[in-house]
Design a protein around this motif. Sequence first.
Motif, short mmCIF file in Angstrom:
data_model
loop_
_atom_site.label_atom_id
_atom_site.label_comp_id
_atom_site.label_asym_id
_atom_site.label_seq_id
_atom_site.Cartn_x
_atom_site.Cartn_y
_atom_site.Cartn_z
N UNK A 55 -0.34 9.28 2.15
CA UNK A 55 0.77 9.86 1.42
C UNK A 55 1.21 9.07 0.19
N UNK A 56 1.07 7.77 0.21
CA UNK A 56 1.61 6.96 -0.88
C UNK A 56 0.49 6.46 -1.78
N UNK A 57 0.79 6.30 -3.06
CA UNK A 57 -0.23 5.87 -4.02
C UNK A 57 0.10 4.55 -4.71
N UNK A 58 1.37 4.17 -4.74
CA UNK A 58 1.76 2.97 -5.47
C UNK A 58 2.44 1.95 -4.58
N UNK A 59 2.38 0.69 -5.02
CA UNK A 59 3.03 -0.42 -4.31
C UNK A 59 4.54 -0.28 -4.47
N UNK A 60 5.25 -0.29 -3.38
CA UNK A 60 6.71 -0.13 -3.45
C UNK A 60 7.39 -1.39 -3.94
N UNK A 61 6.66 -2.51 -4.01
CA UNK A 61 7.27 -3.76 -4.46
C UNK A 61 7.13 -3.97 -5.97
N UNK A 62 5.96 -3.66 -6.53
CA UNK A 62 5.76 -3.88 -7.97
C UNK A 62 5.68 -2.59 -8.77
N UNK A 118 8.33 5.67 10.60
CA UNK A 118 7.69 5.97 9.31
C UNK A 118 8.59 5.59 8.13
N UNK A 119 9.89 5.77 8.27
CA UNK A 119 10.82 5.47 7.18
C UNK A 119 10.88 3.97 6.85
N UNK A 120 10.39 3.11 7.75
CA UNK A 120 10.40 1.67 7.52
C UNK A 120 9.05 1.16 7.02
N UNK A 121 8.08 2.02 6.84
CA UNK A 121 6.75 1.61 6.42
C UNK A 121 6.47 2.10 5.02
N UNK A 122 6.00 1.20 4.15
CA UNK A 122 5.69 1.54 2.77
C UNK A 122 4.39 0.86 2.36
N UNK A 123 3.73 1.43 1.37
CA UNK A 123 2.49 0.90 0.85
C UNK A 123 2.78 -0.26 -0.11
N UNK A 124 1.99 -1.33 0.00
CA UNK A 124 2.16 -2.49 -0.88
C UNK A 124 0.80 -3.16 -1.10
N UNK A 125 0.67 -3.84 -2.23
CA UNK A 125 -0.51 -4.69 -2.45
C UNK A 125 -0.42 -5.87 -1.48
N UNK A 126 -1.54 -6.38 -1.07
CA UNK A 126 -1.56 -7.55 -0.17
C UNK A 126 -0.79 -8.71 -0.80
N UNK A 127 -1.05 -8.98 -2.10
CA UNK A 127 -0.39 -10.10 -2.78
C UNK A 127 1.12 -9.89 -2.85
N UNK A 128 1.55 -8.69 -3.18
CA UNK A 128 2.99 -8.41 -3.24
C UNK A 128 3.63 -8.59 -1.87
#
Length: 146
Positions: free
Chosen positions: A51-58, A93-103
């Motif tokens: 569902x997600x395509x971008x890092x939620x941190x950066x 599910x609401x607590x899980x987001x996509x992120x880069x490993x480094x981020x």
Amino acid sequence: MICSSCGAEFQAPPKAPKGGKPRSRCDACRSSRAWLDGTTYRNLREQVLREETGCHLCGQPVDKSIQDRADPRVGQVDHVVPVADRPDLANERSNLRLAHRLCNLRKGAGPARGTGRKPVPQRQQCPDCGSYCGPNLPGAMTHWCL
């Protein structure tokens, strides 16, 4: 104190460990690993990756074709609220987001703050001396030649 996970009253140690924060969960909740239901987490992980395509941190896109798990750009599923603080949200599910490993590594075991990494200030060439100067305050420049 009142346990943040189950709501039961418990006797906390008189002070937090050196450099740590005071306990917020009772002994039963601290030792419970019920959140480690692998099947549920794996299904949620796959859903997040779909569902997600971008890092939620950066805010940058995550390249899902990278298979090397050690690559800093590989996508990982991040627990926004750390499992250590709220194990009851581990498989939500609401607590899980996509992120880069480094981020995700930079964030550590704490909650996400703002948008993650601060943007790198852009350096500009000084019109007076030709050296490179960096922003000091909004609307002002730091000139190394002065």
